[in-house]
Scaffold this motif. Structure first.
Motif, PDB file in Angstrom:
ATOM      1  N   LEU A 145       9.261  -4.888  11.073  1.00 25.82           N
ATOM      2  CA  LEU A 145       8.028  -5.491  10.580  1.00 25.82           C
ATOM      3  C   LEU A 145       7.787  -4.882   9.208  1.00 25.82           C
ATOM      4  N   VAL A 146       7.643  -5.714   8.213  1.00 32.52           N
ATOM      5  CA  VAL A 146       7.416  -5.183   6.876  1.00 32.52           C
ATOM      6  C   VAL A 146       6.024  -5.580   6.410  1.00 32.52           C
ATOM      7  N   CYS A 147       5.275  -4.580   6.000  1.00 34.27           N
ATOM      8  CA  CYS A 147       3.963  -4.868   5.433  1.00 34.27           C
ATOM      9  C   CYS A 147       4.128  -4.935   3.925  1.00 34.27           C
ATOM     10  N   ASN A 148       3.779  -6.083   3.376  1.00 34.38           N
ATOM     11  CA  ASN A 148       3.963  -6.291   1.945  1.00 34.38           C
ATOM     12  C   ASN A 148       2.720  -5.813   1.194  1.00 34.38           C
ATOM     13  N   ALA A 149       2.816  -4.599   0.666  1.00 35.21           N
ATOM     14  CA  ALA A 149       1.708  -4.065  -0.127  1.00 35.21           C
ATOM     15  C   ALA A 149       2.130  -3.952  -1.582  1.00 35.21           C
ATOM     16  N   ASP A 150       3.070  -4.821  -1.972  1.00 31.53           N
ATOM     17  CA  ASP A 150       3.538  -4.824  -3.353  1.00 31.53           C
ATOM     18  C   ASP A 150       2.687  -5.822  -4.126  1.00 31.53           C
ATOM     19  N   GLU A 151       1.440  -5.493  -4.248  1.00 30.60           N
ATOM     20  CA  GLU A 151       0.470  -6.433  -4.789  1.00 30.60           C
ATOM     21  C   GLU A 151       0.501  -6.358  -6.312  1.00 30.60           C
ATOM     22  N   MET A 152       1.221  -7.276  -6.932  1.00 32.81           N
ATOM     23  CA  MET A 152       1.369  -7.171  -8.381  1.00 32.81           C
ATOM     24  C   MET A 152       0.876  -8.388  -9.128  1.00 32.81           C
ATOM     25  N   GLU A 153       0.314  -9.335  -8.409  1.00 31.62           N
ATOM     26  CA  GLU A 153      -0.192 -10.529  -9.054  1.00 31.62           C
ATOM     27  C   GLU A 153      -1.397 -10.163  -9.916  1.00 31.62           C
ATOM     28  N   PRO A 154      -1.374 -10.504 -11.189  1.00 30.88           N
ATOM     29  CA  PRO A 154      -2.531 -10.175 -12.022  1.00 30.88           C
ATOM     30  C   PRO A 154      -3.819 -10.695 -11.392  1.00 30.88           C
ATOM     31  N   GLY A 155      -4.803  -9.855 -11.349  1.00 35.92           N
ATOM     32  CA  GLY A 155      -6.088 -10.248 -10.800  1.00 35.92           C
ATOM     33  C   GLY A 155      -6.288  -9.880  -9.349  1.00 35.92           C
ATOM     34  N   THR A 156      -5.223  -9.466  -8.676  1.00 36.89           N
ATOM     35  CA  THR A 156      -5.316  -9.200  -7.246  1.00 36.89           C
ATOM     36  C   THR A 156      -5.356  -7.694  -6.992  1.00 36.89           C
ATOM     37  N   PHE A 157      -6.340  -7.249  -6.237  1.00 33.56           N
ATOM     38  CA  PHE A 157      -6.375  -5.830  -5.881  1.00 33.56           C
ATOM     39  C   PHE A 157      -6.986  -5.612  -4.515  1.00 33.56           C
ATOM     40  N   LYS A 158      -7.013  -6.656  -3.697  1.00 36.19           N
ATOM     41  CA  LYS A 158      -7.649  -6.546  -2.380  1.00 36.19           C
ATOM     42  C   LYS A 158      -6.884  -5.604  -1.451  1.00 36.19           C
ATOM     43  N   ASP A 159      -5.538  -5.592  -1.550  1.00 32.47           N
ATOM     44  CA  ASP A 159      -4.769  -4.747  -0.639  1.00 32.47           C
ATOM     45  C   ASP A 159      -5.058  -3.275  -0.901  1.00 32.47           C
ATOM     46  N   ARG A 160      -5.189  -2.938  -2.187  1.00 30.82           N
ATOM     47  CA  ARG A 160      -5.520  -1.554  -2.530  1.00 30.82           C
ATOM     48  C   ARG A 160      -6.857  -1.167  -1.896  1.00 30.82           C
ATOM     49  N   VAL A 161      -7.845  -2.052  -2.037  1.00 34.28           N
ATOM     50  CA  VAL A 161      -9.166  -1.758  -1.476  1.00 34.28           C
ATOM     51  C   VAL A 161      -9.083  -1.657   0.039  1.00 34.28           C
ATOM     52  N   LEU A 162      -8.328  -2.568   0.645  1.00 33.98           N
ATOM     53  CA  LEU A 162      -8.227  -2.552   2.110  1.00 33.98           C
ATOM     54  C   LEU A 162      -7.590  -1.259   2.605  1.00 33.98           C
ATOM     55  N   ILE A 163      -6.515  -0.843   1.925  1.00 36.12           N
ATOM     56  CA  ILE A 163      -5.840   0.386   2.362  1.00 36.12           C
ATOM     57  C   ILE A 163      -6.762   1.577   2.154  1.00 36.12           C
ATOM     58  N   LEU A 164      -7.418   1.584   1.008  1.00 36.68           N
ATOM     59  CA  LEU A 164      -8.248   2.742   0.708  1.00 36.68           C
ATOM     60  C   LEU A 164      -9.579   2.696   1.462  1.00 36.68           C
ATOM     61  N   THR A 165      -9.887   1.585   2.085  1.00 41.06           N
ATOM     62  CA  THR A 165     -11.082   1.556   2.932  1.00 41.06           C
ATOM     63  C   THR A 165     -10.756   2.123   4.300  1.00 41.06           C
ATOM     64  N   SER A 166      -9.696   1.569   4.886  1.00 39.02           N
ATOM     65  CA  SER A 166      -9.388   1.990   6.240  1.00 39.02           C
ATOM     66  C   SER A 166      -7.902   1.858   6.521  1.00 39.02           C
ATOM     67  N   PRO A 167      -7.140   2.895   6.245  1.00 41.18           N
ATOM     68  CA  PRO A 167      -5.697   2.825   6.488  1.00 41.18           C
ATOM     69  C   PRO A 167      -5.385   2.579   7.960  1.00 41.18           C
ATOM     70  N   HIS A 168      -6.234   3.082   8.833  1.00 46.41           N
ATOM     71  CA  HIS A 168      -5.932   2.942  10.256  1.00 46.41           C
ATOM     72  C   HIS A 168      -6.040   1.509  10.721  1.00 46.41           C
ATOM     73  N   GLN A 169      -6.904   0.747  10.069  1.00 43.49           N
ATOM     74  CA  GLN A 169      -6.999  -0.665  10.389  1.00 43.49           C
ATOM     75  C   GLN A 169      -5.648  -1.335  10.152  1.00 43.49           C
ATOM     76  N   LEU A 170      -4.995  -0.973   9.017  1.00 44.07           N
ATOM     77  CA  LEU A 170      -3.688  -1.525   8.700  1.00 44.07           C
ATOM     78  C   LEU A 170      -2.647  -1.016   9.698  1.00 44.07           C
ATOM     79  N   ILE A 171      -2.726   0.297   9.983  1.00 41.69           N
ATOM     80  CA  ILE A 171      -1.736   0.869  10.903  1.00 41.69           C
ATOM     81  C   ILE A 171      -1.829   0.189  12.265  1.00 41.69           C
TER      82      ILE A 171
END
Lengths: 158, 428, 190, 805
Positions: free
Chosen positions: B80-106
């Motif tokens: 299972l690969v989690c794609n956190a390679d968020e490089m699209e200009p204008g996009t930063f939701k994954d960063r916020v999600l991870i930094l809000t609650s990593p355990h939610q992602l885990i």
């Protein structure tokens, strides 16, 4: 030359993974960390460690943008030039200011070997545009004054 | 105020700790799924399908269906690969999600892995998110200690480990199949399905690639049920919430979790604090750089995958980039093309050579060297981008095409004035 | 008078006038030339200047910078309908491709000009000079030295190597017309 | 079998092939750059776009990425598809330089052709062109990266197909660069294929640089004779010389590719030093006159000493026609010979191999690619028959296992398992594999042999590849026996021998006497033979005892040498008769599989214009003939030498061959795939114990001169461009043996041999069999002081090691 301890530690890690290629990006980044940039020597060392040919490493090293195949300064300033940062008021002046402050253009390194200036595509801090990344740290809401401050702090740090 | 799910309990400048996450009901879904003997992993797939969870990485493919394409008799190990390679200009939701609650992602990852019986889960994260990567590594360690990651989870026969892989940086690595090549230590050129990654992915083994936000949704769907998830949305066909990363000419750029189908005007005015003083709304990209410009006529459009699709647009990643009346869209599009042209992996011709060609034409228009015949040339080339190898080039063509469709007047003004109207003072 | 007869009469009149005019012109021309001196040009004492684009004797011209223009691409010999051109290309020390030997058999040449049309460098050109006949057929075989001239001929400007992108002594990679600097794959720029 | 319609033409194709290939079969050419049948489809260039009008797939798609399926209706001429293809070409031409006139690809350039055919005529792009700095890639390949259109064919071939890692793709986006990490000679002995593969002029042939245009060449489909495989080539000649060889597709032998030895091994045919006229006692005479004089002298010897005092030597590098003619002439005249093998061991090995192989056992090289296990015994493909290594690699890529029983330190471009066995032990290992009877081998190897045996047993299509150079007839016979046993057990096993020369097989087919040069020398020494006729044989280089050869030659009354190369022995002849090379005379060559293939002449012969014009323009003389155009092929000469009339034409010759030699019965009707020739049952041999003396004690070493990919084969050895590729004199020794000498890698080794010392650089490897010394033949090594292919025992005290400084 890479320290022997690193080499043996890496060998252990490589043995754990199925294919040494899995580790190639990690090894490139780590070896680069040691040399400061991914010099020919660094590349050849990485090739030996991974049991790949120099060309195979070069194929990957020239693909990724955070593998520096040319010398860089101690602090690599990646300035975001994607649309949101670019659209910020005063972006053009900011870029000129950084260039003037350091006395270098994009892609260049200061003569003291401290700073390199590189453009970067969106670094994912659009809510704090304009943003820059220095080595692995991101700084947001950059204005000329704040930039001066950062540069001065880093100069002190060296 | 709409209900918050993914960004609930978001702390300022720090992540949600394991304890805090557990307190708010975290890891309960995982515990229940793994300990309930009558619960089959396949049921997760059914639940997600019923809940209408669509991939949040931009393609909006139903998560349940993707999971179902992993054959039952497929070989192991599965990934299972989690794609956190968020490089699209204008996009930063994954960063916020991870930094809000990593355990939610885990938790989401372990559940997704359980659904397809994958033993190895990998988080592919971009190098700029070093803070997020470190946080993840640390929290993965804690989760492992707490018994949420590892062998025989909750005394079941299910093993799962999570690895964080840092990319050395290229936008194309975020493309699902290119990401697999990158993980294998090859040049990150995309692969052409079939076979699909879910059949032959990483090391030719079944691999499921999911976006951070999608994975974060999974525990909530399991915990609160399908109907609850559906009612979160305010549009007819949408389900769940969407994390919008708003940037550009607004007063309060940032990440806002809002129901699927919320109106664009609502996002900008009620959450992002409205347009900057002295700015008027001119256009907006609803989902990052590879989506079309939404013209002013779409100001009240519902931000939902289906609604936008029916109107001929794409919601993409939900990265709302707002442009005001003082921004030259030709120049902005040229800026986007610079990004796409240099991030092309160089594999197929339309992308490698066609994008620089379009960029050259845009630059000429911007510089006042434009000719009227450039417009059909660009249009035709953009339409040909659909026949490139992966979704990169069509995405790159999307803003250009919409520029010519909705802002042809602005482009023509460049050509007629032999220069950019914003620079030679014809606008304002 | 009936209209038909009138038309018939008019038609007849027209024919008669035409005949009379023809007779007059014929006699007029004869009479006019009867008292003029001889009109023959004394060739070879007098040589009438021919238009620059007349097709005769072939030359190998030079580049504007004086260097050999022919790159021995074999296109002229390929297009030649009578196969009268032969050559051997080689590489000079300067990196330029040139004709090690170049031969035109004028015994066979039909001066059709196709070689000139085919030439991508404007090297081979036809000139108005046509007085080329020999008693010995082997003397009609011209070698490179016999064909080369030290001017540009009809095309004063074109210099193939300024555009070709080939490394020669005069220009390296990226130094030709409309060329970017050579790509550096190892650059740190994104 | 899916049925589909392409451009209104209905075609039925096998399951699983791509639409582009289906179109090829229907005779419809769809443009392509990245697609190449043998490399497969990757969909990178996008030029093969077609419109799927109806069926399971709809709209514009790449024809190389879609499998042909039932009910498809495909249009290659659809306006939308054509417009897209025109754009693709326009994009590719954005940066393509304006250098076609000085590009060697011009005239056969795929990019040039497709630019025209896809309607891209006028340049619209106003930007500047991208440029690249080129790399030096060695003396064979010229690099001009500006011309690159990034089709990825070269890197895919080089790394994936051929398995070498020093050429690839670097950079990203518009910076994509194909080349090496650093400038330098390409490591692969199959590198030349990238010239054929490149759709434009990035890689061009360096030795033929600027020689001419494709349309000026005389081109024929030929057969390569630089090893025993008989790969298909296309020969290009111009101005009376061969300028260029390239791979030619063969579905049975080599596929599309050839090795660099074959590609660049033809220069012997152009050399100035080649004999181009007859020579009688130091005086130049027309070649016909030399033949008449030789015939007369032979007749005199025959009259004074009897016909048996005349002997003929031929070789495996002659055509089947020549060997047949010599055989016939010797028979009818009562002369000795023709002797077709130099040493007893090589004669025995080759003749055993040819006697063992049968139609049902033989596999073609292309069939090896579909083997699921390959066992090699005493064979080193990369050095003996390079393209075989490529075929084995393809099998390996598809999952086949490869195991080798050998005494050398093998270095192949794929993974394999080596059982290090001394030549004397190989037969035992083979027996152990076959019978699971492991008592005959050393305990150390039992487990390994057992595991290989198990793997072979589990396979459906195993192939045994057996060499004839370092093996004896027992091993060769054993390999055939093993294959037969497997076939009896229900496996589709195949047998593949490698032979020393292009026509060794043909020689063995016709050679009923089995005499060798060694036998002849004995007869010369005893005074039995007074006149020797050597036809196209390099006895000087191949005979193992040169001192003895020189003495024997001095005893002769008459030495006639006929050859197309200036061999050393040619200069010692009383009468020299020039002959024609394969490119001028054509010829039939029987490859190691028993496949007789006809290579037609490429040009009429004669001294190259480069020589007659001394580099400048050709001399201005009107003459009715071609300079040195009077040379006749060796087979004609054979008859004239016996004062008889040869068949009037090549067709009549084939008829005659079929009638005269039962084994060549099929020779009269050739097909493009060649004909298969095998020995009749009656002439097959049974195994017998042969080979040299076994090593007696630890104090003795077996010295083996072995083949090297470059610098060994007599014809390719003469190519100036391959000079740097030959190995330096090296001696490989087992690492365990080296400890006895306290020697290390790179030391100088000095062997005291009967006629003097031999100096070599010492190389060590764990995979050399203990007690064996391996020497790769190379031009700088005068190895003739010891036996070729034969066993030469060196006592330990004759080996001296000097430490490197």
């Amino acid at each position: 030359m890479l320290p022997e301890t690193y080499k043996s530690e890496l060998k252990d890690r490589l043995q754990k993974v199925g294919n040494p290629r899995e580790m190639v990006v990690d090894v490139m980044l780590e070896v680069q960390e040691f040399y400061g940039w991914f010099s020919d020597e660094a590349l050849e060392q990485a090739a030996v460690l991974l049991g790949m040919s120099s060309l195979e490493i070069e194929e990957l090293a020239t693909f990724y943008n955070t593998i520096y195949r040319q010398p860089v300064g101690k602090f690599v300033i990646h300035v975001c030039d994607s649309v949101i940062c670019w659209m910020e008021n005063g972006y053009g002046e900011l870029i000129d200011h950084i260039g003037k402050k350091l006395g270098i253009g994009m892609g260049e390194t200061t003569p003291d070997g401290l700073f390199s200036l590189l453009p970067a595509c969106c670094i994912g801090y659009c809510d704090h545009a304009p943003a820059i990344m220095i080595n692995k740290t991101v700084y947001g809401d950059i204005a000329p004054a704040k930039m001066d401050e950062i540069i001065e702090t880093l100069r002190q740090e060296k | 105020m709409y209900p918050q799910v993914l960004l609930k309990n978001r702390k300022k400048d720090r992540i949600l700790s394991l304890e805090e996450y557990r307190e708010m009901g975290g890891y309960k879904a995982l515990h229940d799924a793994l300990t309930d003997e009558s619960f089959h992993p396949r049921q997760i797939q059914e639940l997600l399908l019923d809940a209408g969870l669509l991939g949040r990485g931009g393609a909006a493919f139903p998560t349940g269906i993707k999971m179902k394409t992993v054959p039952d008799d497929a070989p192991h190990p599965r990934y299972l690969v989690c794609n956190a390679d968020e490089m699209e200009p204008g996009t930063f939701k994954d960063r916020v999600l991870i930094l809000t609650s990593p355990h939610q992602l885990i938790e989401g990852m372990i559940l997704a892995a359980y659904a397809i019986d994958a033993e190895i889960a990998i988080i592919f994260i971009r190098r700029e998110y070093e803070t997020a990567a470190r946080a993840l590594e640390q929290e993965i360690g804690r989760a492992r200690e707490a018994g949420y990651i590892g062998k025989n989870l909750f005394d079941s026969e299910f093993d799962c480990d999570i690895i964080v892989h840092r990319s050395a940086g290229r936008y194309i690595c975020g493309e699902g199949t290119a990401l697999l090549n990158a993980l294998e230590g090859k040049r990150a050129n995309p692969r052409k399905p079939p076979p699909y990654p879910t059949v032959k992915g990483l090391w030719q083994l079944p691999t499921e690639v999911q976006n951070v936000e999608t994975l974060c949704c999974i525990p909530h769907v399991l915990k609160n049920g399908v109907d609850w998830f559906k009612t979160l949305a305010v549009s007819k066909t949408g389900a769940g919430t969407k994390v919008f990363s708003v940037s550009g000419k607004v007063n309060r750029p940032g990440c806002y979790e809002l129901p699927m189908g919320v109106k664009l005007s609502e996002i900008i005015e009620d959450y992002a604090g409205g347009m900057l003083p002295g700015s008027r709304f001119k256009a907006c990209m609803p989902g990052g750089a590879s989506t079309q410009f939404l013209p002013e006529s779409m100001y009240h459009a519902r931000m939902d995958f289906d609604d936008l699709k029916n109107a001929g647009f794409r919601l993409g990643t939900g990265a709302v980039m707002v442009f005001d009346h003082k921004t030259c869209l030709v120049e902005a599009t040229a800026n986007l093309m610079v990004f796409f042209a240099r991030e092309s992996c160089g594999w197929c011709t339309p992308c490698r050579e066609g994008l620089p060609y379009i960029l050259d034409l845009l630059n000429r228009i911007e510089a006042g060297e434009g000719e009227v015949e450039f417009i059909p040339m660009i249009r035709q080339m953009c339409s040909h981008m659909n026949y490139s190898y992966c979704a990169f080039a069509p995405g790159a063509a999307a803003p250009v095409e919409s520029l010519l469709t909705y802002f042809e007047g602005e482009v023509m003004a460049h050509i007629e004035n032999r220069g950019c109207p914003f620079k030679i003072g014809k606008v304002n | 008078m009936q209209p038909i007869i009138v038309i018939g009469f008019l038609n007849n009149m027209k024919v008669l006038i035409e005949i009379a005019y023809a007779l007059y012109m014929g006699f007029y021309t004869t009479l006019k030339n009867l008292f003029r001196g001889p009109f023959t040009e004394e060739y070879p004492e007098y040589k009438r200047p021919l238009p620059a684009r007349s097709r005769a004797q072939i030359i190998l011209t030079s580049d504007p910078d004086g260097q050999e223009r022919c790159v021995a691409c074999y296109l002229c010999s390929a297009v030649c309908p009578v196969d009268c051109i032969s050559m051997q290309a080689a590489e000079a020390d300067s990196g330029r491709r040139y004709a090690k030997w170049f031969r035109i058999n004028f015994g066979r040449c039909i001066f059709c000009g196709l070689c000139e049309e085919a030439c991508p460098t404007s090297a081979i050109q036809l000139t108005p000079f046509f007085e080329n006949s020999k008693r010995d057929i082997l003397k009609m075989v011209y070698e490179k030295a016999d064909l080369q001239v030290d001017h540009c001929g009809k095309d004063k400007n074109y210099n193939f190597y300024a555009y070709a992108g080939i490394v020669t002594k005069s220009a390296g990679k990226g130094e030709h017309v409309k060329e970017e600097k050579p790509v550096d794959v190892r650059t740190n720029m994104p | 079998m899916p049925k589909l319609i392409i451009d209104n033409r209905e075609i039925e194709v096998p399951e699983g092939i791509k639409v582009i290939e289906a179109a090829d079969r229907a005779g419809i050419y769809i443009p392509r750059f990245c697609y190449y049948a043998e490399l497969g489809a990757v969909g990178a260039c996008r030029i093969c776009a077609v419109k799927f009008v109806d069926g399971p797939v709809k709209g514009i798609e790449m024809s190389c990425m879609i499998n042909a399926q039932d009910g498809m209706v495909v249009s290659t001429t659809d306006p939308e598809a054509r417009d897209f293809r025109r754009h693709v070409i326009e994009w590719l031409m954005m940066n393509h330089p304006h250098d076609c006139p000085v590009c060697d690809e011009g005239g056969h350039c795929l990019l040039q052709d497709l630019t025209e055919s896809c309607d891209h005529g006028i340049r619209r792009y106003k930007g500047k062109k991208r440029t690249y700095v080129d790399q030096y890639l060695g003396p064979l390949i010229q690099h001009e990266e500006n011309r690159c259109i990034q089709c990825y064919r070269c890197s895919r071939y080089y790394q994936e197909f051929a398995g070498y890692k020093d050429l690839g793709v670097m950079g990203i986006a518009q910076r994509i660069y194909f080349g090496r990490y650093a400038a330098g000679v390409l490591e692969s002995p199959f590198s030349g294929n990238i010239i054929d593969l490149c759709p434009t002029g990035v890689y061009t042939d360096k030795p033929s640089r600027y020689t001419g245009r494709r349309w000026d060449y005389e081109r024929v489909p030929g057969i390569c004779i630089n090893c025993s495989l008989g790969c298909h080539i296309t020969v290009s000649a111009r101005y009376r010389e061969i300028v260029y060889l390239e791979g030619r597709y063969s579905g049975k032998v080599n596929g599309s590719f050839i090795c660099d030895r074959g590609r660049y091994g033809f220069f012997y045919a152009n050399l100035e030093e080649r004999p181009r006229q007859g020579r009688v006692r130091g005086e130049d005479v027309p070649s016909g006159r030399a033949i008449t004089m030789a015939a007369q002298r032979v007749k005199e010897v025959s009259e004074s000493h009897g016909a048996a005092a005349i002997a003929v030597i031929g070789s495996g590098r002659s055509s089947l026609e020549t060997i047949a003619a010599l055989t016939h002439v010797c028979k009818v005249q009562g002369w000795r010979g023709p002797v077709l093998f130099d040493s007893r061991v090589s004669s025995e090995s080759v003749r055993t191999a040819v006697s063992c192989i049968a139609q049902e056992l033989a596999v073609s090289m292309k069939e090896i690619e579909s083997a699921d296990f390959i066992l090699t015994v005493g064979a080193d493909p990369i050095n003996e028959a390079p393209m075989l290594a490529m075929a084995m690699r393809q099998a390996w890529r598809k999952g086949a296992g490869v195991a080798a029983i050998d005494c050398r330190s093998l270095d192949w471009p794929f993974q394999f398992e080596q059982v290090t066995a001394a030549p004397d032990d190989m037969a035992d290992f083979l027996a152990a594999l076959e019978n699971s009877e492991t008592t005959v081998i050393s305990d150390r190897f039992v487990a390994q042999i057992k595991s290989i045996a198990a793997k072979i047993r589990a396979c459906h299509r195993p192939v045994v590849v057996c060499g004839t150079e370092i093996t004896d007839s027992k091993i060769i016979y054993g390999a055939a026996g093993f294959v037969k046993a497997m076939r009896q057990a229900g496996q589709e096993a195949g047998l593949f021998y490698t032979l020393p020369a292009a026509n060794s097989y043909g020689a063995a087919l016709l050679d009923e006497i089995g005499e060798t040069a060694e036998d002849l020398i004995e007869r010369i020494e005893s005074g039995e033979i007074k006149a020797l006729v050597i036809v196209e044989s390099d006895l000087w280089d191949t005979f193992s005892d040169r001192q003895r050869l020189i003495q024997a030659l001095e005893q002769l009354e008459l030495l006639v040498v006929a050859d197309f190369m200036a061999t050393e022995i040619l200069h010692r002849a009383d009468i020299i008769i020039p002959t024609l090379s394969i490119f001028e005379a054509g010829g039939i060559y029987v490859n190691q599989e028993g496949r007789a293939q006809w290579s037609p002449p490429a040009y009429a012969g004669g001294t190259p214009i480069k020589i007659t014009g001394q580099g400048g323009h050709p001399p201005r003389i009107i003459r009715p003939d071609i300079p040195a155009g009077d040379i006749s092929p060796a087979w004609r000469m054979a008859w004239w030498l016996a004062d008889r009339q040869p068949p009037a034409s090549h067709d009549l010759l084939l008829d005659w061959m079929g009638k005269t030699f039962p084994v060549l019965e099929k020779a009269a009707n050739f097909t493009s795939e060649g004909i298969r020739l095998y020995l009749p049952e009656a002439r097959r041999k049974t195994a017998r114990e042969t080979g040299g003396r076994k090593i007696q004690s630890l104090g003795e070493y077996l010295l083996l001169p072995v083949a090297a990919v470059f610098g060994d084969e007599p014809m390719a050895q003469r190519s100036p461009c391959l000079e740097g590729y030959a190995k330096h004199p090296e001696m490989w020794m087992a690492a365990s043996d080296a400890r006895l000498f306290d020697a290390s890698d790179g030391d100088a080794a000095r062997l005291q041999l009967p006629y003097g010392p031999l100096e070599l650089t010492l190389r060590l490897s764990e995979r050399i069999a203990p007690g064996t010394l391996i020497v790769y033949r190379c031009p700088d090594l005068f190895w003739q002081q010891f036996a070729r292919s034969s066993r030469f025992i060196v006592p330990k005290d004759r080996i001296r090691i000097e430490k490197k400084a």
